[in-house]
Design an enzyme around this catalytic site. Structure first.
Site, PDB file in Angstrom:
ATOM      1  N   TYR A   1       0.791  -1.230   0.000  1.00 27.29           N
ATOM      2  CA  TYR A   1       0.000   0.000   0.000  1.00 27.29           C
ATOM      3  C   TYR A   1       0.829   1.289   0.000  1.00 27.29           C
ATOM      4  CZ  TYR A   1      -3.733  -3.303   1.047  1.00 27.29           C
ATOM      5  OH  TYR A   1      -4.629  -4.355   0.979  1.00 27.29           O
TER       6      TYR A   1
ATOM      7  N   ASN B   1     -12.780   4.173  -1.986  1.00 32.90           N
ATOM      8  CA  ASN B   1     -12.012   2.946  -1.774  1.00 32.90           C
ATOM      9  C   ASN B   1     -12.679   2.221  -0.608  1.00 32.90           C
ATOM     10  OD1 ASN B   1     -10.305   0.871  -1.185  1.00 32.90           O
ATOM     11  ND2 ASN B   1      -8.426   2.066  -1.299  1.00 32.90           N
TER      12      ASN B   1
ATOM     13  N   HIS C   1     -15.328  -6.377  -1.114  1.00 28.35           N
ATOM     14  CA  HIS C   1     -15.576  -7.774  -1.449  1.00 28.35           C
ATOM     15  C   HIS C   1     -16.749  -8.379  -0.685  1.00 28.35           C
ATOM     16  CE1 HIS C   1     -11.631  -6.818  -2.937  1.00 28.35           C
ATOM     17  NE2 HIS C   1     -11.167  -6.683  -1.704  1.00 28.35           N
TER      18      HIS C   1
ATOM     19  N   ASP D   1     -25.562  -0.544  -1.998  1.00 25.93           N
ATOM     20  CA  ASP D   1     -26.937  -0.050  -2.109  1.00 25.93           C
ATOM     21  C   ASP D   1     -27.020   1.433  -1.768  1.00 25.93           C
ATOM     22  OD1 ASP D   1     -27.893  -2.516  -2.865  1.00 25.93           O
ATOM     23  OD2 ASP D   1     -28.764  -3.026  -0.912  1.00 25.93           O
TER      24      ASP D   1
ATOM     25  N   HIS E   1      -8.559   1.491  -5.903  1.00 26.52           N
ATOM     26  CA  HIS E   1      -7.789   0.603  -5.027  1.00 26.52           C
ATOM     27  C   HIS E   1      -6.306   0.893  -5.219  1.00 26.52           C
ATOM     28  CE1 HIS E   1     -11.269  -1.711  -3.884  1.00 26.52           C
ATOM     29  NE2 HIS E   1     -11.622  -1.709  -5.149  1.00 26.52           N
TER      30      HIS E   1
ATOM     31  N   SER F   1      -3.837  -1.141  -4.432  1.00 25.39           N
ATOM     32  CA  SER F   1      -3.179  -2.355  -4.952  1.00 25.39           C
ATOM     33  C   SER F   1      -3.949  -2.883  -6.157  1.00 25.39           C
ATOM     34  CB  SER F   1      -3.137  -3.423  -3.858  1.00 25.39           C
ATOM     35  OG  SER F   1      -4.455  -3.848  -3.537  1.00 25.39           O
TER      36      SER F   1
HETATM   37  C1  DQA Z   1      -7.723  -2.155  -1.034  1.00 25.24           C
HETATM   38  C2  DQA Z   1      -7.792  -3.620  -1.488  1.00 25.24           C
HETATM   39  C3  DQA Z   1      -8.696  -4.428  -0.588  1.00 25.24           C
HETATM   40  O1  DQA Z   1      -8.738  -5.776  -1.009  1.00 25.24           O
HETATM   41  C4  DQA Z   1      -8.196  -4.382   0.839  1.00 25.24           C
HETATM   42  O2  DQA Z   1      -9.084  -5.075   1.689  1.00 25.24           O
HETATM   43  C5  DQA Z   1      -7.960  -2.993   1.320  1.00 25.24           C
HETATM   44  C6  DQA Z   1      -7.304  -2.055   0.419  1.00 25.24           C
HETATM   45  C7  DQA Z   1      -6.720  -1.347  -1.877  1.00 25.24           C
HETATM   46  O3  DQA Z   1      -6.785  -0.123  -1.821  1.00 25.24           O
HETATM   47  O4  DQA Z   1      -5.868  -1.923  -2.563  1.00 25.24           O
HETATM   48  O5  DQA Z   1      -8.237  -2.664   2.461  1.00 25.24           O
HETATM   49  O6  DQA Z   1      -8.996  -1.577  -1.200  1.00 25.24           O
END
Ligand code: DQA
Length: 168
Positions: free
Chosen positions: A45, A97, A103, A110, A123, A125
């Site tokens: 990150y 984000n 997930h 909603d 995101h 990552s």
């Molecule tokens: C995230 C990716 C998600 O899978 C993870 O749970 C995060 C960070 C990202 O910014 O890459 O908390 O949203």
């Protein structure tokens, strides 16, 4: 109907060039654990803290003449409440984000659909190059677009798009 009441009911999201009632045109929503940015798995990150990221985005927006606010919570309900408030404030674009809620959260999805404020899913990552469960997003199909894997640059690119949209 009195003017205040009319204003309360007025929809500003999507209206061309209308100033948002709160002054905030763009809201950045950060989901669970993103408060740990800078120290949380920095190899994934990065080392930029959430505060530094928020300050940078606010400055970039201000340079373009728009007000940007940020909100982080580790609680799904708090994020949902903030999305509802954004509509009352007349916020016109969201950068979201959802963190791990990406997930799993039907309810946050909603809320975003419910307020009908356009948003970009961001995101840090590349969620597609990690564990299989991260490839599923409850947000991507209702987002204007998605930016993954570009670190904080992804937020800057999303903001650049949002600022251009505000001019439409
Ligand atoms: C995230 C990716 C998600 O899978 C993870 O749970 C995060 C960070 C990202 O910014 O890459 O908390 O949203």
């Amino acid at each position: 109907m009195g003017q205040e009441k009319r204003q309360g009911l007025a929809k500003t999201s999507g209206s061309r060039g209308a100033a948002p009632r709160s002054g905030t045109a763009i809201l950045v929503l950060h989901g669970p654990n993103l408060n740990l940015l800078g120290t949380r798995e920095p190899e994934i990150y990065g080392r930029t803290t959430l505060r530094q990221l928020d300050q940078r985005l606010a400055r970039l927006a201000a340079d373009d003449g728009s007000k940007l606010a940020s909100f982080q919570s580790n609680h799904e309900g708090a994020l949902i409440d903030r999305v509802h408030l954004a509509r009352e404030e007349g916020v016109r674009f969201l950068l979201v984000n959802p963190g791990g809620l990406t997930h799993s959260s039907v309810s946050l999805r909603d809320a975003l659909v419910g307020v009908a404020i356009p948003f970009i899913e961001v995101h840090l990552s590349n969620v597609h190059a990690r564990e299989p469960f991260r490839r599923v997003s409850y947000f991507s199909d209702v987002a204007v677009g998605c930016i993954v894997g570009l670190g904080i640059k992804g937020y800057e690119l999303a903001l650049s798009y949002a600022l251009a949209r505000l001019q439409e």
